[in-house]
Design a protein around this motif. Sequence first.
Motif, short mmCIF file in Angstrom:
data_model
loop_
_atom_site.label_atom_id
_atom_site.label_comp_id
_atom_site.label_asym_id
_atom_site.label_seq_id
_atom_site.Cartn_x
_atom_site.Cartn_y
_atom_site.Cartn_z
N PHE A 123 1.01 -1.50 0.21
CA PHE A 123 -0.42 0.28 -0.22
C PHE A 123 1.07 1.11 -0.10
CE2 PHE A 123 -2.24 3.24 2.69
CZ PHE A 123 -3.47 3.64 1.80
N SER A 124 0.61 1.80 -1.12
CA SER A 124 1.68 3.13 -0.98
C SER A 124 0.81 4.51 -1.44
CB SER A 124 2.54 2.44 -2.20
OG SER A 124 3.47 3.60 -3.38
N TRP A 125 1.04 4.82 -0.10
CA TRP A 125 0.36 6.33 -0.05
C TRP A 125 1.72 7.55 0.09
CZ3 TRP A 125 -5.15 6.79 -0.79
CH2 TRP A 125 -5.53 7.61 -1.01
N GLY A 131 3.55 12.82 4.05
CA GLY A 131 3.45 12.51 4.96
C GLY A 131 2.46 11.97 5.71
N PHE A 156 9.32 5.26 0.09
CA PHE A 156 9.02 4.51 1.52
C PHE A 156 8.16 3.06 1.55
CE2 PHE A 156 9.88 8.61 4.84
CZ PHE A 156 11.34 8.31 4.01
N VAL A 157 8.29 2.77 0.46
CA VAL A 157 7.08 1.41 0.30
C VAL A 157 7.33 0.46 0.56
CG1 VAL A 157 6.12 0.66 -1.46
CG2 VAL A 157 6.55 3.30 -1.95
N THR A 158 7.35 -0.29 1.40
CA THR A 158 7.22 -1.45 2.07
C THR A 158 6.66 -2.83 0.85
OG1 THR A 158 6.90 -0.43 4.14
CG2 THR A 158 6.38 -2.54 3.91
N THR A 209 12.65 -1.50 1.20
CA THR A 209 12.54 -0.49 1.48
C THR A 209 12.40 0.42 -0.38
OG1 THR A 209 11.66 0.00 3.47
CG2 THR A 209 11.20 2.06 2.56
N VAL A 358 10.94 1.99 14.64
CA VAL A 358 9.70 3.17 13.35
C VAL A 358 8.59 2.63 13.50
CG1 VAL A 358 10.04 0.38 11.42
CG2 VAL A 358 9.60 2.69 10.82
N ILE A 361 6.26 5.63 13.94
CA ILE A 361 6.65 6.30 12.65
C ILE A 361 6.07 5.88 11.51
CG2 ILE A 361 8.38 7.13 10.70
CD1 ILE A 361 10.18 7.43 12.96
N THR A 365 2.50 8.28 12.59
CA THR A 365 2.89 8.20 13.84
C THR A 365 2.59 8.51 15.06
OG1 THR A 365 3.00 11.30 13.66
CG2 THR A 365 4.72 9.74 12.03
N ILE A 368 -0.07 11.44 15.21
CA ILE A 368 -1.26 11.60 14.83
C ILE A 368 -1.99 10.58 15.68
CG2 ILE A 368 -1.77 10.12 12.43
CD1 ILE A 368 -0.44 13.18 12.62
N LEU A 371 -3.38 12.19 17.88
CA LEU A 371 -5.04 13.25 17.14
C LEU A 371 -5.91 12.66 16.99
CD1 LEU A 371 -3.07 15.73 14.18
CD2 LEU A 371 -3.61 16.48 16.85
C1 LIG Z 1 10.29 1.53 6.49
C2 LIG Z 1 9.23 2.98 6.37
C3 LIG Z 1 8.53 1.89 6.02
C4 LIG Z 1 7.33 2.49 4.91
N1 LIG Z 1 6.70 2.03 4.37
C5 LIG Z 1 5.18 2.67 3.87
C6 LIG Z 1 4.79 2.29 3.02
O1 LIG Z 1 4.93 0.91 2.98
N2 LIG Z 1 3.61 2.68 1.97
C7 LIG Z 1 3.42 3.89 2.96
O2 LIG Z 1 2.21 4.75 2.15
N3 LIG Z 1 4.30 5.03 4.01
C8 LIG Z 1 5.37 3.92 4.49
N4 LIG Z 1 6.37 4.42 5.36
C9 LIG Z 1 5.71 5.83 5.67
C10 LIG Z 1 5.13 6.39 6.39
O3 LIG Z 1 4.35 5.77 6.75
C11 LIG Z 1 5.87 8.38 7.17
O4 LIG Z 1 6.78 8.21 6.80
C12 LIG Z 1 5.15 8.41 8.25
O5 LIG Z 1 3.46 8.29 8.02
C13 LIG Z 1 5.37 9.99 8.39
O6 LIG Z 1 5.58 11.00 7.61
P1 LIG Z 1 6.33 11.67 7.11
O7 LIG Z 1 7.56 10.90 7.19
O8 LIG Z 1 6.70 12.59 6.06
O9 LIG Z 1 6.59 13.00 8.06
P2 LIG Z 1 6.55 13.87 8.37
O10 LIG Z 1 4.82 13.70 8.28
O11 LIG Z 1 7.08 15.27 7.92
O12 LIG Z 1 6.17 14.26 10.13
C14 LIG Z 1 7.21 14.79 10.99
C15 LIG Z 1 7.52 15.25 12.11
O13 LIG Z 1 6.46 16.05 12.51
C16 LIG Z 1 5.15 15.29 13.38
N5 LIG Z 1 3.99 16.22 12.75
C17 LIG Z 1 3.47 15.98 11.66
N6 LIG Z 1 2.43 16.71 11.34
C18 LIG Z 1 1.81 16.77 12.69
C19 LIG Z 1 0.84 17.10 13.76
N7 LIG Z 1 -0.69 17.25 12.51
N8 LIG Z 1 0.55 17.34 14.74
C20 LIG Z 1 1.58 16.34 15.19
N9 LIG Z 1 2.60 16.42 14.65
C21 LIG Z 1 2.86 16.52 13.76
C22 LIG Z 1 5.14 14.02 12.59
O14 LIG Z 1 4.48 13.22 13.69
C23 LIG Z 1 6.78 13.89 12.79
O15 LIG Z 1 6.84 13.27 14.08
C24 LIG Z 1 7.75 3.82 5.19
C25 LIG Z 1 7.89 4.35 6.73
C26 LIG Z 1 9.38 3.95 7.04
C27 LIG Z 1 10.57 4.84 7.81
#
Ligand SMILES: Cc1cc2nc3c(=O)[nH]c(=O)nc-3n(C[C@H](O)[C@H](O)[C@H](O)COP(=O)(O)OP(=O)(O)OC[C@H]3O[C@@H](n4cnc5c(N)ncnc54)[C@H](O)[C@@H]3O)c2cc1C
Length: 382
Positions: A123-125, A131, A156-158, A209, A358, A361, A365, A368, A371
């Motif tokens: 699932f790739s969003w 993020g 970051f696609v698992t 990833t 992770v 995250i 996160t 979130i 929230l």
């Molecule tokens: C190993 C790995 C595998 C992954 N696999 C997938 C996958 O298969 N598919 C997919 O779609 N994604 C995947 N992801 C992505 C993952 O879901 C995102 O990294 C995650 O949702 C956070 O987004 P970001 O990294 O852009 O951080 P950001 O959204 O930039 O956040 C940075 C920081 O700001 C905080 N923050 C952001 N907004 C707010 C708010 N409104 N209030 C308070 N704090 C806030 C966050 O909590 C975090 O601490 C993967 C990530 C990793 C590391």
Amino acid sequence: MNFELTQRQQLVRRSVRKFAEDVLAPVAPIFDKEAKYSEDIVKELSKINAWGIQLPEKYGGAELDSISYAITIEEISRICASTGLMLTVHNSVGAFPIYKWGTEEQKEKYLYDIATGKKISGFSWTEPNAGSDAQGIECIMIQDGEDFILNGSKIFVTNGAIGSVLLIGTRYKKENGQSGIAILILEKDMDGYEIGQPEEKMGMRGNITTSLYFHNIRVPKENVLGSLGEGFRIAMLTLDVGRIGIAAQALGIAQAAYEHAVEYSKGRIQFKRPISQFQGISFKLAEMATKIDAARLLVYRAAYNKDKKERFSKESAMCKYYAGKIAREVTQEAIQIHGGYGYMKDLPLERFHRDAAVTTIYEGTNEIMKLIIAQQILRGNL
Ligand SMILES: Cc1cc2nc3c(=O)[nH]c(=O)nc-3n(C[C@H](O)[C@H](O)[C@H](O)COP(=O)(O)OP(=O)(O)OC[C@H]3O[C@@H](n4cnc5c(N)ncnc54)[C@H](O)[C@@H]3O)c2cc1C
């Protein structure tokens, strides 16, 4: 309230634990060290029907309940969290939405191969600019006759490198000129589908990833999941399910670190006594055990509510938030209990800690998660 696992759930735990200890334990440190996975393990997992844990038997799945699903991910992750990740993403955010929102044709086309592990799903969003703010995706598809032409990229696609069926979020132009969000089922062999280089990661190194790039991919209309404007809603409901799996994964990692810590503390002699006899150490064990138990109850309750078809957005956010948080804490304390040896790569403690990081995250996160929990509470879901 009944806190006992059913006979079937107990059997799932016993059989998956045996599989994980026999088959995964020897390879888990190698996967971590060499940042790789193995096709043989994919085949071995098919033998225990781990690719379609909750899919109906008619598609080749095991048709288990959600608690059994959580137990499976927990037990696999107790030994190899990277394999747990491959499985949970495939089963929950890959297979589940196709089963829940797919047309009969989509189910017939994909689910058998998914349930038997012939095709790995994901699932790739997430995108470079989207993020936590999941509505910010910029991938775009434009209608062209009966098809869509897709452009954009994902990060970051698992299962990105090994997945052959990927659900991706994309924008599209509505007739009124505004943009909506849809989910497309993409196949790896579509023209214009490019897989990026593997990311160098801190943990979960046995799960590859990658980024994905879409260059003018022609996608038939039949590959839209659900209806066009439903994409965001489906994604959010899908993540509610996914988070139970990630929480179960965190739980498995914490359990592993805790078991190692108990054993080590009983055998390590300092000041002529096992260190477990020092209150400073035994209290750490007591805290670890309590946190793990609380996390397990939250995970199983979310799974239970899901099966009862009750609301579980709050419960799944709570279990993911808490299990991820305590997995970080427990793995850190387990290193502390092992002293200098805990810091060495000869033991798996530092791997557990890197893998746990992770879980607070991905799939949302911990900020979130809070929230989501707060929104639910303030809407009256106390
Ligand atoms: C190993 C790995 C595998 C992954 N696999 C997938 C996958 O298969 N598919 C997919 O779609 N994604 C995947 N992801 C992505 C993952 O879901 C995102 O990294 C995650 O949702 C956070 O987004 P970001 O990294 O852009 O951080 P950001 O959204 O930039 O956040 C940075 C920081 O700001 C905080 N923050 C952001 N907004 C707010 C708010 N409104 N209030 C308070 N704090 C806030 C966050 O909590 C975090 O601490 C993967 C990530 C990793 C590391």
